[in-house]
Design a protein around this motif. Sequence first.
Motif, PDB file in Angstrom:
ATOM      1  N   PRO A  11     -34.187  38.789  15.897  1.00  0.00           N
ATOM      2  CA  PRO A  11     -33.458  39.406  14.789  1.00  0.00           C
ATOM      3  C   PRO A  11     -33.782  38.716  13.463  1.00  0.00           C
ATOM      4  O   PRO A  11     -34.186  37.548  13.454  1.00  0.00           O
ATOM      5  CB  PRO A  11     -31.989  39.210  15.163  1.00  0.00           C
ATOM      6  N   PRO A  12     -33.612  39.431  12.356  1.00  0.00           N
ATOM      7  CA  PRO A  12     -33.854  38.820  11.042  1.00  0.00           C
ATOM      8  C   PRO A  12     -33.010  37.557  10.869  1.00  0.00           C
ATOM      9  O   PRO A  12     -31.846  37.530  11.256  1.00  0.00           O
ATOM     10  CB  PRO A  12     -33.415  39.908  10.056  1.00  0.00           C
ATOM     11  N   GLY A  13     -33.622  36.544  10.321  1.00  0.00           N
ATOM     12  CA  GLY A  13     -32.909  35.291  10.072  1.00  0.00           C
ATOM     13  C   GLY A  13     -33.103  34.242  11.149  1.00  0.00           C
ATOM     14  O   GLY A  13     -32.826  33.067  10.925  1.00  0.00           O
ATOM     15  N   LEU A  14     -33.587  34.638  12.310  1.00  0.00           N
ATOM     16  CA  LEU A  14     -33.823  33.670  13.376  1.00  0.00           C
ATOM     17  C   LEU A  14     -35.167  32.986  13.143  1.00  0.00           C
ATOM     18  O   LEU A  14     -36.175  33.645  12.913  1.00  0.00           O
ATOM     19  CB  LEU A  14     -33.826  34.364  14.746  1.00  0.00           C
ATOM     20  N   THR A  15     -35.154  31.668  13.164  1.00  0.00           N
ATOM     21  CA  THR A  15     -36.389  30.893  13.025  1.00  0.00           C
ATOM     22  C   THR A  15     -36.447  29.864  14.148  1.00  0.00           C
ATOM     23  O   THR A  15     -35.454  29.653  14.865  1.00  0.00           O
ATOM     24  CB  THR A  15     -36.452  30.145  11.678  1.00  0.00           C
ATOM     25  N   ASP A  16     -37.576  29.216  14.272  1.00  0.00           N
ATOM     26  CA  ASP A  16     -37.722  28.155  15.274  1.00  0.00           C
ATOM     27  C   ASP A  16     -36.737  27.013  15.045  1.00  0.00           C
ATOM     28  O   ASP A  16     -36.484  26.222  15.948  1.00  0.00           O
ATOM     29  CB  ASP A  16     -39.142  27.578  15.237  1.00  0.00           C
ATOM     30  N   HIS A  17     -36.199  26.921  13.845  1.00  0.00           N
ATOM     31  CA  HIS A  17     -35.306  25.814  13.496  1.00  0.00           C
ATOM     32  C   HIS A  17     -33.830  26.195  13.580  1.00  0.00           C
ATOM     33  O   HIS A  17     -32.974  25.360  13.303  1.00  0.00           O
ATOM     34  CB  HIS A  17     -35.630  25.298  12.096  1.00  0.00           C
ATOM     35  N   THR A  18     -33.531  27.425  13.970  1.00  0.00           N
ATOM     36  CA  THR A  18     -32.141  27.859  14.094  1.00  0.00           C
ATOM     37  C   THR A  18     -31.490  27.124  15.255  1.00  0.00           C
ATOM     38  O   THR A  18     -32.041  27.078  16.359  1.00  0.00           O
ATOM     39  CB  THR A  18     -32.058  29.381  14.338  1.00  0.00           C
ATOM     40  N   ALA A  19     -30.319  26.558  14.996  1.00  0.00           N
ATOM     41  CA  ALA A  19     -29.594  25.844  16.050  1.00  0.00           C
ATOM     42  C   ALA A  19     -28.890  26.863  16.944  1.00  0.00           C
ATOM     43  O   ALA A  19     -27.962  27.541  16.519  1.00  0.00           O
ATOM     44  CB  ALA A  19     -28.569  24.902  15.428  1.00  0.00           C
ATOM     45  N   LEU A  20     -29.399  26.982  18.156  1.00  0.00           N
ATOM     46  CA  LEU A  20     -28.809  27.870  19.159  1.00  0.00           C
ATOM     47  C   LEU A  20     -28.622  27.088  20.448  1.00  0.00           C
ATOM     48  O   LEU A  20     -29.360  26.139  20.711  1.00  0.00           O
ATOM     49  CB  LEU A  20     -29.739  29.055  19.458  1.00  0.00           C
ATOM     50  N   PRO A  21     -27.672  27.500  21.270  1.00  0.00           N
ATOM     51  CA  PRO A  21     -27.531  26.857  22.581  1.00  0.00           C
ATOM     52  C   PRO A  21     -28.811  27.037  23.408  1.00  0.00           C
ATOM     53  O   PRO A  21     -29.532  28.030  23.262  1.00  0.00           O
ATOM     54  CB  PRO A  21     -26.368  27.606  23.238  1.00  0.00           C
ATOM     55  N   TYR A  22     -29.046  26.100  24.296  1.00  0.00           N
ATOM     56  CA  TYR A  22     -30.256  26.135  25.127  1.00  0.00           C
ATOM     57  C   TYR A  22     -30.390  27.452  25.881  1.00  0.00           C
ATOM     58  O   TYR A  22     -31.485  28.019  25.953  1.00  0.00           O
ATOM     59  CB  TYR A  22     -30.256  24.965  26.119  1.00  0.00           C
ATOM     60  N   GLU A  23     -29.293  27.969  26.447  1.00  0.00           N
ATOM     61  CA  GLU A  23     -29.404  29.199  27.240  1.00  0.00           C
ATOM     62  C   GLU A  23     -29.877  30.382  26.396  1.00  0.00           C
ATOM     63  O   GLU A  23     -30.495  31.302  26.915  1.00  0.00           O
ATOM     64  CB  GLU A  23     -28.105  29.527  27.982  1.00  0.00           C
ATOM     65  N   PHE A  24     -29.618  30.359  25.094  1.00  0.00           N
ATOM     66  CA  PHE A  24     -30.135  31.411  24.212  1.00  0.00           C
ATOM     67  C   PHE A  24     -31.632  31.204  23.982  1.00  0.00           C
ATOM     68  O   PHE A  24     -32.414  32.140  24.064  1.00  0.00           O
ATOM     69  CB  PHE A  24     -29.417  31.411  22.868  1.00  0.00           C
ATOM     70  N   TRP A  25     -32.011  29.949  23.672  1.00  0.00           N
ATOM     71  CA  TRP A  25     -33.428  29.677  23.399  1.00  0.00           C
ATOM     72  C   TRP A  25     -34.300  29.910  24.625  1.00  0.00           C
ATOM     73  O   TRP A  25     -35.455  30.307  24.510  1.00  0.00           O
ATOM     74  CB  TRP A  25     -33.640  28.261  22.874  1.00  0.00           C
ATOM     75  N   ARG A  26     -33.742  29.668  25.797  1.00  0.00           N
ATOM     76  CA  ARG A  26     -34.497  29.873  27.036  1.00  0.00           C
ATOM     77  C   ARG A  26     -34.992  31.316  27.110  1.00  0.00           C
ATOM     78  O   ARG A  26     -36.119  31.575  27.529  1.00  0.00           O
ATOM     79  CB  ARG A  26     -33.596  29.554  28.234  1.00  0.00           C
ATOM     80  N   ILE A  27     -34.189  32.249  26.626  1.00  0.00           N
ATOM     81  CA  ILE A  27     -34.565  33.665  26.620  1.00  0.00           C
ATOM     82  C   ILE A  27     -35.323  34.023  25.346  1.00  0.00           C
ATOM     83  O   ILE A  27     -36.359  34.689  25.389  1.00  0.00           O
ATOM     84  CB  ILE A  27     -33.322  34.549  26.818  1.00  0.00           C
TER      85      ILE A  27
END
Length: 138
Positions: A11-27
Amino acid sequence: MSGELDYPAWPPGLTDHTALPYEFWRIMHVVDGRRSIERVAQAVGGSEAQVRQVMTEVRRWLERASVREQPLTAETQEALRQALNSVVGPMGELMIDDALDDLPEDAAFSALLSSLNTQLSEAHRQTLARLLRTRGIA
């Protein structure tokens, strides 16, 4: 059903540096706009429903983050005031006034919230965060 969610992209605004929980980044690490929901689910060893849910949660996460970084408006200040008063009572009024005195006029909502969080116990911080989330603010 076809469309954006069948071949999900960041989605717009998401970057490699966005702090997300691991389970989100895993997907999200597998999401690229070219793989189908089915292929993303297979790649992460999950279900299509799980991928769709994570995509929805990431969008919500980004919406809340954008609200936190917006300039402090009268509306967000009032919503924060009401939520804080629910948590700590009338002392919330003084806490907000003191925090505002220490911040520049163009401070972001997150700056006020951070200042207040330094004055709150962990239990109060969690309660305030929950109240703000239910109001769609943080």
